[in-house]
Write an enzyme that holds these catalytic residues in place. Structure first.
Site, PDB file in Angstrom:
ATOM      1  N   THR A  15     -27.275  -7.496  36.494  1.00 24.33           N
ATOM      2  CA  THR A  15     -27.846  -8.141  37.573  1.00 24.33           C
ATOM      3  C   THR A  15     -28.878  -9.270  36.914  1.00 24.33           C
ATOM      4  O   THR A  15     -28.589 -10.463  37.345  1.00 24.33           O
ATOM      5  CB  THR A  15     -28.699  -7.361  38.517  1.00 24.33           C
ATOM      6  N   LYS A 107     -38.691  -2.408  29.719  1.00 30.02           N
ATOM      7  CA  LYS A 107     -39.660  -1.622  30.033  1.00 30.02           C
ATOM      8  C   LYS A 107     -39.648  -0.366  29.123  1.00 30.02           C
ATOM      9  O   LYS A 107     -40.502   0.049  28.612  1.00 30.02           O
ATOM     10  CB  LYS A 107     -40.131  -1.337  31.154  1.00 30.02           C
ATOM     11  N   VAL A 134     -42.319  -6.060  33.467  1.00 26.54           N
ATOM     12  CA  VAL A 134     -43.442  -5.639  34.550  1.00 26.54           C
ATOM     13  C   VAL A 134     -43.599  -6.381  35.658  1.00 26.54           C
ATOM     14  O   VAL A 134     -43.912  -7.632  35.585  1.00 26.54           O
ATOM     15  CB  VAL A 134     -44.751  -5.254  33.858  1.00 26.54           C
ATOM     16  N   LYS A 207     -44.273   0.899  33.187  1.00 24.85           N
ATOM     17  CA  LYS A 207     -44.652  -0.402  33.279  1.00 24.85           C
ATOM     18  C   LYS A 207     -46.179  -0.195  33.264  1.00 24.85           C
ATOM     19  O   LYS A 207     -46.788  -1.143  32.625  1.00 24.85           O
ATOM     20  CB  LYS A 207     -44.302  -0.744  34.576  1.00 24.85           C
TER      21      LYS A 207
HETATM   22  N1  HSE Z   1     -36.128  -0.702  39.245  1.00 29.81           N
HETATM   23  C1  HSE Z   1     -37.016  -1.544  39.104  1.00 29.81           C
HETATM   24  C2  HSE Z   1     -37.870  -1.501  40.439  1.00 29.81           C
HETATM   25  C3  HSE Z   1     -36.569  -2.978  38.933  1.00 29.81           C
HETATM   26  O1  HSE Z   1     -37.514  -0.923  41.555  1.00 29.81           O
HETATM   27  O2  HSE Z   1     -38.900  -1.750  40.573  1.00 29.81           O
HETATM   28  C4  HSE Z   1     -37.576  -3.844  38.423  1.00 29.81           C
HETATM   29  O3  HSE Z   1     -38.113  -3.307  37.153  1.00 29.81           O
END
Ligand code: HSE
Length: 434
Positions: A15, A107, A134, A207
């Protein structure tokens, strides 16, 4: 220095990779003007044939193996978007050793290998950009690293996982259940390949570990962050909390310096519905930064999705490309972490108000027994509501406590939850942010 072209190698066309290729093409003119040189994607490595075919990148060499990029002496910046922590770690370390600057949105890799990656970058004198790791497109890393350099940051708190925030927002709205909300989040490209990383708080803990390591100047391992997922909360709880108590549930991440250590936790938390973070919904993320000189600063923006994440990568590309263009040897890398662990305070020491949901049996005296258990731990109830379940044989008791210690509440619940004559399932305990 007369550099006319800066060459990028991208590994991974998921993506974010696909969105990055589009952004680099769409903004080519702005990037050229900002950098003062052409910035081109010289090579892309992607194993998946369908992804390779779906990309329109004339002039770019497509490879199956990331090692081709590391071996290509003309590549200046390697962008790691493959995910995972094994091959991605090899790629990042090999690229730095080969004298390339590195950008990563990974991350998990950074949170778990923070010291190793930074040490390698310092040794190589090369930059590591990780803005997209992040809060995706929200430039939080730049704010912490440059905007607030020289400041003492006392606390950061906010919403770091877009998927959980999206799901809680959707199930708080009528007509959508958890499964549907997750499916919507998946289709919009917000979720991790394994969505339990989002739902169980692992993603947000990674994060917070990255932000915490930056703020504290010491590595904060993600395993040291207290972590709870959003799995135990039901739509009825969210509606009751909002309608009767005025609270909105948010997946919060909090890092605070305390006199005796550091508070680091990721967990669903109730907020007053008038608080600024309560308004941050869907895939949006937010971070409140409290520092000495600047006072509180709040950043809000899209924290998940291909284009927002690609935006963070793009900003790093332009910054590093500018440095290359101007032969700036001051590579952009956070300072080396000081040795020794961060002293993370045990969760039991948290002092807060708490929201409790008891699923009680229909028997005389149940409520007074429950409240007695609470009061014997010196827990005082500020507000409570009783609801019947549709079967009529079970009651739901919702209660908000005054300020107390997590330890006291856990101790009281340990006594209550083992009594089948009182409750029918484990009691829900959620902090209320003041
Ligand atoms: N899966 C992560 C989220 C994507 O939903 O924040 C962005 O880091």
């Amino acid at each position: 220095m007369n550099i006319r072209t800066i060459r990028i190698g991208v590994v991974g066309l998921g993506t974010v990779g696909a969105a990055l290729v589009e952004s680099l093409q769409a903004n080519a003119g702005i990037i050229r003007a900002d950098v003062g040189a052409e910035v081109v994607i010289a090579r892309i490595a992607e194993k998946d044939a369908t992804r390779r075919k779906s990309i329109h990148a004339p002039g770019t060499v497509l490879s199956l193996d990331w090692r081709d990029l590391v071996a290509d002496r003309d590549i200046d910046i390697v962008v790691e978007l493959m995910g995972g922590t094994s091959a991605a770690r090899d790629l990042v370390l090999a690229s730095l050793r080969a004298g390339k600057h590195v950008i990563t949105a990974n991350k998990a890799l950074l949170a778990n290998h923070w010291t190793e990656v930074l040490t390698e970058a310092h040794k190589a004198g090369r930059a590591v950009g990780f803005e997209a790791s992040v809060m995706a497109g929200v430039p939080v890393i730049h704010v912490l690293q440059s905007g607030l350099s020289g400041h003492r940051i006392s606390a950061i708190s906010g919403i770091l996982n877009g998927t959980s925030n999206f799901i809680l927002t959707r199930i708080g709205e009528n007509g959508v259940d958890r499964r549907q909300a997750l499916e919507e989040a998946r289709q919009k490209g917000f979720c991790e390949a394994d969505p339990s990383l989002d739902l169980e708080g692992f993603d947000a803990a990674q994060k917070l570990a990255i932000l915490g390591s930056l703020v504290l100047g010491r590595w904060l391992p993600p395993q040291d962050v207290h972590r709870e997922g959003i799995g135990n909360l039901e739509k009825e709880d969210l509606l009751e909390a909002r309608n009767s108590f005025g609270y909105v549930l948010k997946p919060l991440a909090i890092l605070k310096r305390r006199a005796t250590g550091v508070e680091a936790r990721v967990q669903p938390t109730f907020l007053d519905k008038r608080s600024p973070l309560a308004e941050v919904s869907r895939e949006f993320n937010a971070l409140l930064i409290e520092s000495d000189a600047a006072g509180p600063i709040t950043l809000i923006g899209k924290g998940a999705g291909g284009a927002p994440a690609a935006s963070g990568v793009l900003a790093d590309i332009v910054e590093i490309a500018r440095r290359i263009r101007h032969a700036d040897s001051g590579a952009s890398v956070p300072r080396l972490p000081r040795p020794g662990p961060v002293h993370v305070l045990p969760y039991d020491q948290l002092e807060s108000r708490f929201f409790l949901r008891f699923t009680v049996c229909d028997r005389p005296g149940v409520l007074s027994k429950i409240f007695r258990c609470l009061s014997s731990e010196r827990i005082s109830i500020a507000n409570s509501e009783i609801r019947n379940t549709p079967d009529g044989a079970t009651g739901l008791v919702y209660a908000a406590t005054y300020r107390t210690h997590a330890k006291a509440v856990r101790k009281a619940l340990k006594t209550i939850d083992v009594q089948p004559a009182l409750v029918k399932r484990k009691t829900l305990m959620v902090p209320i942010q003041e």
